[in-house]
Scaffold this motif. Sequence first.
Motif, PDB file in Angstrom:
ATOM      1  N   GLU A   1       0.836  -1.198   0.000  1.00 23.85           N
ATOM      2  CA  GLU A   1       0.000   0.000   0.000  1.00 23.85           C
ATOM      3  C   GLU A   1       0.877   1.257   0.000  1.00 23.85           C
ATOM      4  OE1 GLU A   1      -3.819   1.860   2.468  1.00 23.85           O
ATOM      5  OE2 GLU A   1      -2.839   0.029   3.173  1.00 23.85           O
ATOM      6  N   LEU A   2       1.917   1.210   0.829  1.00 27.99           N
ATOM      7  CA  LEU A   2       2.849   2.343   0.908  1.00 27.99           C
ATOM      8  C   LEU A   2       3.509   2.593  -0.452  1.00 27.99           C
ATOM      9  CD1 LEU A   2       4.601   4.446   2.466  1.00 27.99           C
ATOM     10  CD2 LEU A   2       6.163   2.559   3.013  1.00 27.99           C
ATOM     11  N   LEU A   3       3.971   1.531  -1.085  1.00 24.12           N
ATOM     12  CA  LEU A   3       4.632   1.675  -2.394  1.00 24.12           C
ATOM     13  C   LEU A   3       3.657   2.192  -3.447  1.00 24.12           C
ATOM     14  CD1 LEU A   3       6.823  -1.571  -2.374  1.00 24.12           C
ATOM     15  CD2 LEU A   3       7.604   0.785  -2.057  1.00 24.12           C
ATOM     16  N   GLY A   4       2.409   1.833  -3.307  1.00 25.66           N
ATOM     17  CA  GLY A   4       1.386   2.341  -4.219  1.00 25.66           C
ATOM     18  C   GLY A   4       1.233   3.854  -4.119  1.00 25.66           C
ATOM     19  N   PHE A   5       1.430   4.374  -2.911  1.00 24.06           N
ATOM     20  CA  PHE A   5       1.313   5.819  -2.707  1.00 24.06           C
ATOM     21  C   PHE A   5       2.423   6.613  -3.408  1.00 24.06           C
ATOM     22  CE2 PHE A   5      -1.082   4.842   1.429  1.00 24.06           C
ATOM     23  CZ  PHE A   5      -2.314   5.082   0.830  1.00 24.06           C
ATOM     24  N   LEU A   6       3.523   5.918  -3.805  1.00 23.17           N
ATOM     25  CA  LEU A   6       4.602   6.607  -4.539  1.00 23.17           C
ATOM     26  C   LEU A   6       4.106   7.118  -5.892  1.00 23.17           C
ATOM     27  CD1 LEU A   6       7.635   4.209  -3.857  1.00 23.17           C
ATOM     28  CD2 LEU A   6       7.219   6.435  -2.803  1.00 23.17           C
ATOM     29  N   SER A   7       3.030   6.541  -6.376  1.00 23.70           N
ATOM     30  CA  SER A   7       2.463   6.964  -7.666  1.00 23.70           C
ATOM     31  C   SER A   7       1.199   7.807  -7.486  1.00 23.70           C
ATOM     32  CB  SER A   7       2.131   5.735  -8.511  1.00 23.70           C
ATOM     33  OG  SER A   7       3.258   4.904  -8.655  1.00 23.70           O
ATOM     34  N   SER A   8       0.949   8.253  -6.256  1.00 28.85           N
ATOM     35  CA  SER A   8      -0.272   9.017  -5.972  1.00 28.85           C
ATOM     36  C   SER A   8      -0.301  10.334  -6.747  1.00 28.85           C
ATOM     37  CB  SER A   8      -0.365   9.312  -4.473  1.00 28.85           C
ATOM     38  OG  SER A   8      -1.412  10.233  -4.209  1.00 28.85           O
ATOM     39  N   PRO A   9      -1.465  10.738  -7.254  1.00 22.00           N
ATOM     40  CA  PRO A   9      -1.576  12.041  -7.927  1.00 22.00           C
ATOM     41  C   PRO A   9      -1.509  13.215  -6.935  1.00 22.00           C
ATOM     42  CG  PRO A   9      -3.731  10.972  -7.800  1.00 22.00           C
ATOM     43  CD  PRO A   9      -2.732   9.978  -7.291  1.00 22.00           C
ATOM     44  N   SER A  10      -1.629  12.911  -5.643  1.00 20.78           N
ATOM     45  CA  SER A  10      -1.578  13.961  -4.620  1.00 20.78           C
ATOM     46  C   SER A  10      -0.136  14.213  -4.195  1.00 20.78           C
ATOM     47  CB  SER A  10      -2.402  13.544  -3.399  1.00 20.78           C
ATOM     48  OG  SER A  10      -2.100  14.378  -2.301  1.00 20.78           O
ATOM     49  N   PRO A  11       0.429  15.394  -4.461  1.00 22.09           N
ATOM     50  CA  PRO A  11       1.824  15.671  -4.074  1.00 22.09           C
ATOM     51  C   PRO A  11       2.116  15.449  -2.593  1.00 22.09           C
ATOM     52  CG  PRO A  11       1.038  17.342  -5.600  1.00 22.09           C
ATOM     53  CD  PRO A  11      -0.153  16.497  -5.240  1.00 22.09           C
ATOM     54  N   PRO A  12       1.244  15.879  -1.655  1.00 17.48           N
ATOM     55  CA  PRO A  12       1.545  15.643  -0.238  1.00 17.48           C
ATOM     56  C   PRO A  12       1.610  14.156   0.125  1.00 17.48           C
ATOM     57  CG  PRO A  12      -0.146  17.339  -0.459  1.00 17.48           C
ATOM     58  CD  PRO A  12       0.019  16.718  -1.802  1.00 17.48           C
ATOM     59  N   VAL A  13       0.703  13.368  -0.472  1.00 15.08           N
ATOM     60  CA  VAL A  13       0.696  11.919  -0.207  1.00 15.08           C
ATOM     61  C   VAL A  13       1.965  11.266  -0.761  1.00 15.08           C
ATOM     62  CG1 VAL A  13      -0.476   9.724  -0.753  1.00 15.08           C
ATOM     63  CG2 VAL A  13      -1.822  11.755  -0.134  1.00 15.08           C
ATOM     64  N   LYS A  14       2.321  11.637  -1.986  1.00 14.80           N
ATOM     65  CA  LYS A  14       3.531  11.114  -2.629  1.00 14.80           C
ATOM     66  C   LYS A  14       4.777  11.470  -1.817  1.00 14.80           C
ATOM     67  CE  LYS A  14       3.635  11.698  -7.071  1.00 14.80           C
ATOM     68  NZ  LYS A  14       3.830  12.395  -8.361  1.00 14.80           N
ATOM     69  N   LYS A  15       4.832  12.716  -1.367  1.00 14.80           N
ATOM     70  CA  LYS A  15       5.968  13.202  -0.568  1.00 14.80           C
ATOM     71  C   LYS A  15       6.074  12.413   0.739  1.00 14.80           C
ATOM     72  CE  LYS A  15       8.863  16.086   1.588  1.00 14.80           C
ATOM     73  NZ  LYS A  15      10.294  15.769   1.535  1.00 14.80           N
ATOM     74  N   ALA A  16       4.955  12.216   1.421  1.00 14.68           N
ATOM     75  CA  ALA A  16       4.958  11.468   2.679  1.00 14.68           C
ATOM     76  C   ALA A  16       5.412  10.024   2.449  1.00 14.68           C
ATOM     77  CB  ALA A  16       3.570  11.500   3.306  1.00 14.68           C
ATOM     78  N   ALA A  17       4.932   9.431   1.364  1.00 18.40           N
ATOM     79  CA  ALA A  17       5.270   8.032   1.066  1.00 18.40           C
ATOM     80  C   ALA A  17       6.759   7.871   0.772  1.00 18.40           C
ATOM     81  CB  ALA A  17       4.443   7.535  -0.120  1.00 18.40           C
ATOM     82  N   VAL A  18       7.315   8.756  -0.038  1.00 13.22           N
ATOM     83  CA  VAL A  18       8.725   8.610  -0.406  1.00 13.22           C
ATOM     84  C   VAL A  18       9.635   8.879   0.797  1.00 13.22           C
ATOM     85  CG1 VAL A  18       9.179  10.986  -1.240  1.00 13.22           C
ATOM     86  CG2 VAL A  18      10.419   9.065  -2.239  1.00 13.22           C
ATOM     87  N   ASP A  19       9.214   9.756   1.690  1.00 15.19           N
ATOM     88  CA  ASP A  19       9.998  10.000   2.907  1.00 15.19           C
ATOM     89  C   ASP A  19      10.032   8.742   3.786  1.00 15.19           C
ATOM     90  OD1 ASP A  19      10.705  12.573   2.282  1.00 15.19           O
ATOM     91  OD2 ASP A  19       9.125  13.529   3.479  1.00 15.19           O
ATOM     92  N   ILE A  20       8.885   8.060   3.889  1.00 13.16           N
ATOM     93  CA  ILE A  20       8.830   6.841   4.707  1.00 13.16           C
ATOM     94  C   ILE A  20       9.694   5.740   4.081  1.00 13.16           C
ATOM     95  CG2 ILE A  20       7.320   4.991   5.541  1.00 13.16           C
ATOM     96  CD1 ILE A  20       5.048   7.132   5.668  1.00 13.16           C
ATOM     97  N   VAL A  21       9.593   5.609   2.757  1.00 13.84           N
ATOM     98  CA  VAL A  21      10.394   4.586   2.062  1.00 13.84           C
ATOM     99  C   VAL A  21      11.887   4.879   2.239  1.00 13.84           C
ATOM    100  CG1 VAL A  21      11.007   3.610  -0.190  1.00 13.84           C
ATOM    101  CG2 VAL A  21       8.602   4.000   0.394  1.00 13.84           C
ATOM    102  N   ARG A  22      12.258   6.146   2.079  1.00 13.98           N
ATOM    103  CA  ARG A  22      13.670   6.527   2.276  1.00 13.98           C
ATOM    104  C   ARG A  22      14.132   6.146   3.688  1.00 13.98           C
ATOM    105  NH1 ARG A  22      15.195  11.932   2.936  1.00 13.98           N
ATOM    106  NH2 ARG A  22      13.444  11.924   4.417  1.00 13.98           N
ATOM    107  N   ASP A  23      13.307   6.433   4.690  1.00  8.98           N
ATOM    108  CA  ASP A  23      13.680   6.102   6.069  1.00  8.98           C
ATOM    109  C   ASP A  23      13.796   4.589   6.271  1.00  8.98           C
ATOM    110  OD1 ASP A  23      13.675   8.793   6.575  1.00  8.98           O
ATOM    111  OD2 ASP A  23      11.710   8.827   7.562  1.00  8.98           O
ATOM    112  N   LEU A  24      12.937   3.823   5.602  1.00 10.83           N
ATOM    113  CA  LEU A  24      13.017   2.360   5.691  1.00 10.83           C
ATOM    114  C   LEU A  24      14.351   1.839   5.157  1.00 10.83           C
ATOM    115  CD1 LEU A  24       9.456   1.168   4.543  1.00 10.83           C
ATOM    116  CD2 LEU A  24      10.503   0.764   6.780  1.00 10.83           C
ATOM    117  N   THR A  25      14.855   2.469   4.100  1.00 12.75           N
ATOM    118  CA  THR A  25      16.121   1.999   3.494  1.00 12.75           C
ATOM    119  C   THR A  25      17.323   2.283   4.380  1.00 12.75           C
ATOM    120  OG1 THR A  25      16.555   4.070   2.272  1.00 12.75           O
ATOM    121  CG2 THR A  25      15.221   2.382   1.158  1.00 12.75           C
TER     122      THR A  25
END
Length: 336
Positions: free
Chosen positions: A7-31
């Motif tokens: 679900e989180l990875l799906g948000f990386l393609s979200s049309p909403s910039p705030p949602v996309k930004k939040a998702a990529v920040d979480i993924v970056r922190d996971l790495t």
Amino acid sequence: MANELEELLGFLSSPSPPVKKAAVDIVRDLTGAEDGLQSLAKYSDIALPSLFRLLAEKKEVSEPAAEALINLSQDSELAAKMVSMGMINTTMDVLYKQEAGITRLLVMFLVNLTQLDAGIDSLLQTGDEKMYGLYVMKLVRSFCTSSNEKNGDPFEHVGSILVNISKKEAGRKLLLDPKRGLLKQIIRQFDSTSLLRKKGVSGTVRNCCFEAENQLQNLLLISEFLWPALLLPVAGNKIYSEQDTSKMPLELASALSIEREPVKDPEIRVQTLEAIYLISLQEAGRRALWSVNGPRILQLGYEDEEDPKVMEAYERVGSLLVESNAGGEDSSPASK
């Protein structure tokens, strides 16, 4: 966890910039953590292309996406997957199309991908005769013209890419091609104040010297820049006498006649000594070294050296010069 991650990875393609930004920040922190990396690796078919698409977006999204990809590419299996997906080609396109911003991160990403043979081949463009070497030429040009930029030094990690590609024969041949003149441009960056640049240059030159048996002439074509880059780091701290400098070309004599900042990094001194050794294995290379009074420089430099590994590298060159000059005057480093 798997469903949440998908679900989180799906948000990386979200049309909403705030949602996309939040998702990529979480993924970056996971790495940034081993367990996070392992979890994402299981979904790499989704994660990698999704992150990669974000590199072309605004910095607030592209920066964490690039940081995530850098962390993921430290895993050799994931890096191999990225290379097979054509990420080197696309990274080069993004690198030269986008406005600065994440240039430094993109270059660091390429450093990781060129740890692999397949990554080196991709960057060299070995499968395309017309394009062969174009990416490397672009990177060298950027490396050699960006060091004085006010916003830092976004291309300084290109030195590490050059070390990586020069580990392969195809990379060394490209860099040594006199028509392209790449090594001449690279070696002049040894004067940089950046330690990362200096290490990149010394490591690249040292690797290129593995071709000395077949390409000595091409190496010596740039001797005006080659000998200062190889000999000054190992010349010690002394101010040289006029008797010594009178037997040297101007570029060496001038530098050794005055007080100078020593090269403190032992790795650089070892690499330059290894390069001198590889050149000196060839008779014409030894003659060239003697012609610039190189053995005297090595002798005086050895007297000031304290690092055991560097001393060992001096002695290796010294033994070679003594053997080849048996019966003649010995001006090479002797054991302490």
